[in-house]
Design an enzyme around this catalytic site. Structure first.
Site, PDB file in Angstrom:
ATOM      1  N   CYS A 114    -101.416 -44.083  43.446  1.00 37.07           N
ATOM      2  CA  CYS A 114    -101.645 -43.738  42.041  1.00 37.07           C
ATOM      3  C   CYS A 114    -100.957 -42.409  41.702  1.00 37.07           C
ATOM      4  O   CYS A 114     -99.735 -42.348  41.655  1.00 37.07           O
ATOM      5  CB  CYS A 114    -103.137 -43.733  41.731  1.00 37.07           C
TER       6      CYS A 114
ATOM      7  N   HIS B  49    -104.992 -48.948  43.461  1.00 36.00           N
ATOM      8  CA  HIS B  49    -105.851 -48.279  44.445  1.00 36.00           C
ATOM      9  C   HIS B  49    -106.233 -49.249  45.571  1.00 36.00           C
ATOM     10  O   HIS B  49    -107.165 -50.044  45.419  1.00 36.00           O
ATOM     11  CB  HIS B  49    -107.129 -47.759  43.772  1.00 36.00           C
TER      12      HIS B  49
ATOM     13  N   GLU C 213    -107.756 -48.514  48.253  1.00 35.73           N
ATOM     14  CA  GLU C 213    -108.973 -48.064  48.943  1.00 35.73           C
ATOM     15  C   GLU C 213    -110.247 -48.664  48.363  1.00 35.73           C
ATOM     16  O   GLU C 213    -111.286 -48.665  49.035  1.00 35.73           O
ATOM     17  CB  GLU C 213    -109.051 -46.531  48.945  1.00 35.73           C
TER      18      GLU C 213
END
Length: 219
Positions: free
Chosen positions: A86, A181, A183
């Site tokens: 990002c 993202h 994660e």
């Protein structure tokens, strides 16, 4: 025996600790440090030879602001793989000669990303195919700014209709970046992407277990 390690530089994202969790779930040791560490600190951190890669986290900030944090330049000079996530992608692009512009519309939420270029980071990782045979990923986006021009040496790695450069890669230097993202659990193949980066691209051994921490510290 010292563990291979991944350095995560925190630009202030609320989910930076999730990056660390995913790396540790891949059984790789990692440390989170503030993004404003010095070049000298980065080189010293890598001096023992155990550093295998660097991750640049997301942020609430904008790279279009003069006072915004940048990654230590030494990160790009260590010779280890770097993954920008990002905001981490945006500052990587800007610092290495690309272009970032403020988005007219903020993108927040579910998105479907088309993987391109068959790079080592995304090759074979997908959620579904389009009728045209394009591999697609179901991901979570959260950004306003976006990369509008690739830095020299980079190629397109992923795209969406509203974000034409949703991923980029310089395979010679092993620099990778994604606008989404990986994660968060909303990105369905996120663990696979991060594991691919730390284990395959960085070559970190999967020999670290959180449950062993106490016994190792005592020893």
């Amino acid at each position: 025996m010292p563990h291979d390690k991944i350095l995560i530089l925190d630009f202030g994202s609320q989910v930076t600790q999730l990056i660390a969790r995913r790396v540790r779930e891949a059984h790789v040791y990692c440390e989170v440090h503030p993004c404003d560490v010095s070049d000298a600190w980065v080189r010293e951190h890598a001096a023992d030879g155990t550093l295998r890669g660097v991750v640049l986290s997301g942020s609430h900030a904008s790279t279009t602001e003069e006072s915004t944090d940048r990654a230590p330049q030494a990160v790009f000079e260590l010779g280890v793989p770097v993954l920008g996530i990002c905001y981490g992608m945006q500052t990587m692009a800007q610092q290495l000669g690309g272009k970032v512009e403020g988005g007219h519309k903020r993108e927040f939420g579910y998105a479907e990303v088309r993987a391109r270029g068959h790079t080592p980071l995304l090759k074979g990782i997908e959620d579904f195919h389009t009728p045209e045979g394009h591999g697609m990923l179901k991901v979570w986006m959260s950004h306003g700014d976006k990369v509008t021009e690739l830095p020299p040496g980079f190629k397109l790695m992923a795209s969406t209709p509203s974000c034409p450069i949703a991923g980029m890669a310089d395979e010679a230097r092993r620099f990778y970046a994604v606008q989404f993202h990986p994660e968060v659990t909303h990105t369905q193949q996120g663990q696979a992407v991060l594991t691919r980066f730390v284990r395959d691209i960085c070559g970190a051994r999967g020999d670290w277990r959180m449950g062993d921490y106490v016994s190792e510290a005592v020893a």
